[in-house]
Design a protein around this motif. Structure first.
Motif, short mmCIF file in Angstrom:
data_model
loop_
_atom_site.label_atom_id
_atom_site.label_comp_id
_atom_site.label_asym_id
_atom_site.label_seq_id
_atom_site.Cartn_x
_atom_site.Cartn_y
_atom_site.Cartn_z
N LEU A 5 0.74 -1.37 -0.06
CA LEU A 5 0.11 0.07 -0.23
C LEU A 5 0.87 1.23 0.22
N ASP A 6 0.38 2.29 -0.86
CA ASP A 6 1.32 3.53 -0.85
C ASP A 6 0.88 4.39 0.32
N ALA A 7 1.74 5.20 0.76
CA ALA A 7 1.58 6.22 1.94
C ALA A 7 0.42 7.03 1.56
N GLY A 8 -0.50 7.35 2.39
CA GLY A 8 -1.63 8.27 1.98
C GLY A 8 -2.79 7.48 1.37
N GLN A 9 -2.44 6.23 1.14
CA GLN A 9 -3.69 5.62 0.41
C GLN A 9 -4.77 5.15 1.42
#
Length: 145
Positions: A5-9
């Motif tokens: 998962l990407d940061a801020g997702q």
């Protein structure tokens, strides 16, 4: 990480009255037309006083694909500033540059007064934007050509 998962997702989680996880949902990517989603759900506890068990699955979910159009002229500020003014998303600008790579140098060949028109896919789910897709059509009038 485990889920990539990407940061801020955004991740959707549901908890019960004891602040224990009931379910968790996260978008794993995909394209404009479909998204891959991770879903983790609680199933019945093993035994009296035992821990809950959870089941995980990855499912594909269809998005609604809209065709977005942007057009405009190149301003004094140059190509990238003009793309911003026309609200062309950065990822679509990159695709446009790649389409014309080897033909046009966007830092030097683009002149004030050049015009562009671009149509691209945008994926939506339940009315919310998910991601942009392919460039469907692009026209660039560079020094009257």
């Amino acid at each position: 990480g485990l889920l990539n998962l990407d940061a801020g997702q955004a991740v959707q989680a549901e908890i019960d009255d004891h602040n224990l996880l009931v379910s968790l949902q996260a978008n794993l990517g995909g394209d404009a037309a479909a998204s891959r989603e991770l879903v983790i759900e609680r199933v019945a506890p093993k035994a009296e006083g035992g821990d809950y068990t959870y089941k995980a699955r990855v499912q594909s979910v269809d998005n609604d694909v809209h065709y977005e159009m942007a057009s405009g002229g190149i301003e004094a500020g140059g190509f990238f500033k003009s793309m911003d003014s026309a609200n062309v998303p950065d990822d679509i600008v990159q695709k446009m540059i790649s389409i014309f790579s080897g033909v046009i140098d966007f830092h030097h060949d683009i002149a004030k007064g050049d015009r562009f028109r671009i149509v691209y896919e945008a994926g939506f789910r339940d009315g919310a934007f998910v991601r942009n897709g392919r460039v469907v059509a692009v026209e660039l009038i560079n020094r009257n050509t």
